[in-house]
Design a protein around this motif. Structure first.
Motif, PDB file in Angstrom:
ATOM      1  N   ARG A  89       0.837  -1.199   0.000  1.00  0.00           N
ATOM      2  CA  ARG A  89       0.000   0.000   0.000  1.00  0.00           C
ATOM      3  C   ARG A  89       0.872   1.248   0.000  1.00  0.00           C
ATOM      4  O   ARG A  89       1.643   1.476   0.923  1.00  0.00           O
ATOM      5  N   GLY A  90       0.738   2.032  -1.035  1.00  0.00           N
ATOM      6  CA  GLY A  90       1.427   3.318  -1.082  1.00  0.00           C
ATOM      7  C   GLY A  90       2.910   3.197  -1.360  1.00  0.00           C
ATOM      8  O   GLY A  90       3.487   2.115  -1.336  1.00  0.00           O
ATOM      9  N   ILE A  91       3.525   4.357  -1.617  1.00  0.00           N
ATOM     10  CA  ILE A  91       4.953   4.373  -1.925  1.00  0.00           C
ATOM     11  C   ILE A  91       5.781   4.908  -0.774  1.00  0.00           C
ATOM     12  O   ILE A  91       7.006   4.912  -0.833  1.00  0.00           O
ATOM     13  N   ALA A  92       5.115   5.374   0.264  1.00  0.00           N
ATOM     14  CA  ALA A  92       5.834   5.961   1.398  1.00  0.00           C
ATOM     15  C   ALA A  92       6.718   4.927   2.074  1.00  0.00           C
ATOM     16  O   ALA A  92       6.405   3.742   2.118  1.00  0.00           O
ATOM     17  N   THR A  93       7.846   5.404   2.600  1.00  0.00           N
ATOM     18  CA  THR A  93       8.739   4.539   3.354  1.00  0.00           C
ATOM     19  C   THR A  93       8.083   4.224   4.699  1.00  0.00           C
ATOM     20  O   THR A  93       7.669   5.137   5.404  1.00  0.00           O
ATOM     21  N   PRO A  94       7.972   2.943   5.042  1.00  0.00           N
ATOM     22  CA  PRO A  94       7.329   2.573   6.311  1.00  0.00           C
ATOM     23  C   PRO A  94       8.031   3.213   7.516  1.00  0.00           C
ATOM     24  O   PRO A  94       9.243   3.402   7.523  1.00  0.00           O
ATOM     25  N   ARG A  95       7.251   3.555   8.535  1.00  0.00           N
ATOM     26  CA  ARG A  95       7.758   4.217   9.738  1.00  0.00           C
ATOM     27  C   ARG A  95       8.896   3.431  10.382  1.00  0.00           C
ATOM     28  O   ARG A  95       9.890   4.016  10.819  1.00  0.00           O
ATOM     29  N   LEU A  96       8.785   2.118  10.458  1.00  0.00           N
ATOM     30  CA  LEU A  96       9.839   1.301  11.054  1.00  0.00           C
ATOM     31  C   LEU A  96      11.160   1.501  10.324  1.00  0.00           C
ATOM     32  O   LEU A  96      12.214   1.639  10.950  1.00  0.00           O
ATOM     33  N   GLU A  97      11.118   1.548   9.008  1.00  0.00           N
ATOM     34  CA  GLU A  97      12.337   1.733   8.213  1.00  0.00           C
ATOM     35  C   GLU A  97      12.887   3.149   8.409  1.00  0.00           C
ATOM     36  O   GLU A  97      14.101   3.347   8.482  1.00  0.00           O
TER      37      GLU A  97
END
Length: 116
Positions: A89-97
């Motif tokens: 879902r989406g292209i944003a970098t996940p918060r954990l990363e």
């Protein structure tokens, strides 16, 4: 003259685990950074304005891989993080990363302060 490359945390191990085609793209991006140049697909990582933190995204088959490095420190390229993006879902970098990148960037700042 080539800038030195420093791998932070498990970034090198992660890149080595990627498919050969992905490793080649990331290796070339890092090499260009060593020369003081920028890979055509290297973009500033959102949330790090002015920090010289770049991200290269490579899609391979149905997977997306990312490599994050900083060129902020004149004589070194620090590879901060590399990972396979799991979220569909989406292209944003996940918060954990992003948390990993932030933590490793703090580590680099400490290294640079000591290096002084």
């Amino acid at each position: 003259m080539l800038k030195e490359v420093f791998w932070v945390g498990s970034a090198r191990k992660a890149v080595k685990s990627f498919p050969e085609e992905v490793r080649a793209v990331f290796g070339y991006a890092i090499y260009l950074a060593q020369l003081g140049e920028k890979h055509p697909r290297a973009i500033p990582l959102k949330g790090f304005s002015g920090a010289g933190v770049l991200e290269v995204v490579e899609d391979f088959q149905t997977d997306a891989y990312r490599c994050v490095y900083t060129i902020r420190y004149g004589d070194r390229v620090y590879v901060l993080h590399a990972f396979q993006k799991k979220s569909k879902r989406g292209i944003a970098t996940p918060r954990l990363e992003m948390d990993v990148v932030e933590s490793r960037l703090r580590e680099v700042r400490r290294i640079e302060e000591v290096k002084g």
